[in-house]
Design an enzyme around this catalytic site. Structure first.
Site, PDB file in Angstrom:
ATOM      1  N   ALA A   1       0.623  -1.264  -0.090  1.00 11.29           N
ATOM      2  CA  ALA A   1       0.164   0.244   0.011  1.00 11.29           C
ATOM      3  C   ALA A   1       1.180   1.265  -0.031  1.00 11.29           C
ATOM      4  O   ALA A   1       1.644   1.560   0.018  1.00 11.29           O
ATOM      5  CB  ALA A   1      -1.114   0.113   0.502  1.00 11.29           C
ATOM      6  N   HIS A   2       0.114   2.333   0.127  1.00 11.74           N
ATOM      7  CA  HIS A   2       0.808   3.895   0.036  1.00 11.74           C
ATOM      8  C   HIS A   2       1.659   3.602   0.554  1.00 11.74           C
ATOM      9  O   HIS A   2       1.641   3.768   1.888  1.00 11.74           O
ATOM     10  CB  HIS A   2       0.393   4.981  -0.328  1.00 11.74           C
ATOM     11  CG  HIS A   2      -1.039   5.119   0.709  1.00 11.74           C
ATOM     12  ND1 HIS A   2      -1.872   6.309   0.071  1.00 11.74           N
ATOM     13  CD2 HIS A   2      -1.381   4.855   1.783  1.00 11.74           C
ATOM     14  CE1 HIS A   2      -2.731   6.159   1.416  1.00 11.74           C
ATOM     15  NE2 HIS A   2      -2.028   5.117   2.477  1.00 11.74           N
TER      16      HIS A   2
END
Length: 349
Positions: free
Chosen positions: A242-243
Site C-alpha cells: 500500500a501507499h
C-alpha cells in the site's frame, strides 16, 4: 546447452574435485540425474540419495564432502551449495537464451519527449509517455505501459503487460512479471459526514536495484512522499504493497502478502505466504513472519514470529473458540481463587 565442468567452475568459483573436461548438459534432481548432469546436495537428509545418484557432478559443502563416501564422480565444493545451484541454473539459462535484438517495434508508441537507450528492446504495442527514460539493455515486453517521467534502469526486464505509471522509478537489473501494476493510486479517502472524499495520490514509487516483482503484484504510489522498495527486495505473485510503505533491502515476501499503508519493514526480513501487516507499524531488520500470520503491532527485535492457531478439525476448533471466548471470565475466577488462597494462608499464620 553444454559446457565443460571446468568452465563452469572458472565462472562461478568453488573447488573442483574431478575431471574439468567433463561435459555437462544441464541440471537434474538427485534421483533423475545422469552422467551428463550436475546436481546438488544442500539437505543432509538427502545424503543417501546423493550417494546413489547417477549424476556426473555433485555440488555440496565441505562437511558433506567429508561424510559422503559413496559418490565417486566429480564434486564441486561450495560454502553454500543451494546458492551455487541457483547460479548454475542462471549459467545454463544464459546458454539457452537468445538475446533479443535492440530496437523499437513498429507498433509501439513512444512519445518524442521520452528517452530510450539504443540498446533497449521495446516490444509490440508498448506505450512510453513523455519524459520517461528507459536505460541501456532494458527489455520491455509486449503491451507494457510506461508513464510520464517514469525511469527504468539499465538491464531491467518488464514481462508483457506491466503497468509502470507516472513518476515511478526502478533501478538496474530489475525484473517485473506480467500483470504487475506499479504506481496505482493509494487507498486514501477522508470521511465527511459519511461520504468519502478522495485524497489525490501525488507521490511516486521508488524501487532500487536488483528487485524482482511477481505477476499481478501491486505497489501503490504514495500520497505525498513516494512508496519505497529498497535494493534486492523479492516480491512474489499477487502481493499488495500500500501507499507510503517502506520495504527494506533484501526483504523477501511470498505470494498473497498484504502490507497496509505507511508500514515500515526492515532489511533482510521474510514473510510467508498470505501474511498480513497492519498500517503504520514498524518492523525491525531480520524479522521472519510465518505464513498466514497477522502482524498487528510493531516489532522491535529480530526473530521468528507466528500469529495463528494450528489447523484442527472443525469440531475441535469450535470447542477451542468457545474456551477462548470465556477466557476473561476464567481469568477473573482465577484471581478470586488466588485472593481466597492468600486470605486462608494469612489466617493460618
Amino acid at each position: 546447452m553444454s559446457t565443460r565442468l571446468g568452465d563452469l567452475v572458472d565462472s562461478l568459483g568453488g573447488e573442483l574435485i574431478g575431471d574439468p573436461a567433463l561435459t555437462i548438459t544441464g541440471i537434474a534432481p538427485l534421483e533423475a540425474a545422469g552422467p551428463s548432469h550436475i546436481t546438488f546436495l544442500s539437505n543432509p537428509k538427502l545424503r543417501a540419495a546423493a550417494a546413489g545418484t547417477g549424476a556426473g557432478a555433485l555440488i555440496l559443502s565441505r562437511a558433506e564432502h567429508e561424510k559422503l563416501a559413496g559418490y565417486a564422480c566429480a564434486r564441486i565444493i561450495s560454502d553454500n551449495p543451494y546458492a551455487y545451484f541457483a547460479r548454475t541454473a542462471q549459467y545454463f539459462a544464459a546458454l539457452a537464451t537468445q538475446p533479443p535484438l535492440p530496437g523499437i517495434h513498429p507498433s509501439a508508441s513512444v512519445d518524442a519527449g521520452a528517452s530510450v537507450a539504443p540498446s533497449a528492446v521495446i516490444g509490440p504495442l508498448v506505450t512510453i509517455e513523455a519524459g520517461a527514460i528507459v536505460g541501456e539493455h532494458c527489455v520491455i515486453g509486449a503491451g507494457c505501459f510506461i508513464g510520464k517521467d517514469a525511469r527504468v534502469g539499465a538491464h531491467t526486464l518488464f514481462y508483457p503487460n506491466v503497468s509502470f505509471l507516472a513518476d515511478c522509478h526502478i533501478g538496474e537489473r530489475g525484473i517485473v512479471q506480467s500483470g504487475a501494476v506499479i504506481g496505482g493510486d493509494g487507498f486514501g479517502f477522508a470521511n465527511d459526514k459519511g461520504r468519502w472524499i478522495k485524497i489525490p495520490q501525488t507521490g511516486g514509487v521508488r524501487i532500487g536495484d536488483d528487485v524482482e516483482i511477481g505477476a499481478n503484484t501491486t505497489i501503490d504510489r504514495g500520497a505525498l512522499d513516494p512508496t519505497v522498495i529498497e535494493d534486492g527486495v523479492k516480491l512474489d505473485n499477487q502481493i499488495q504493497i500500500a501507499h507510503n510503505c517502506v520495504i527494506g533491502a533484501h526483504t523477501a515476501m511470498a505470494g498473497c502478502v498484504g502490507v497496509a499503508g505507511s508500514a515500515k519493514i526492515g532489511k533482510h526480513c521474510t514473510f510467508g505466504g498470505a501474511a498480513m501487516v497492519l498500517g503504520h507499524l514498524t518492523i525491525a531488520d531480520n524479522v521472519h513472519i510465518s505464513s498466514g500470520s497477522l502482524v498487528s503491532r510493531s516489532i522491535s527485535e529480530s526473530g521468528q514470529y507466528t500469529g495463528f492457531y494450528p489447523l484442527a478439525k472443525n469440531a475441535d476448533w469450535e470447542k477451542t473458540a468457545a474456551v477462548v471466548r470465556q477466557l476473561d471470565a476464567m481469568r477473573d475466577r482465577v484471581r478470586e481463587l488466588e485472593k481466597a488462597v492468600r486470605e486462608l494462608t494469612a489466617k493460618d499464620k
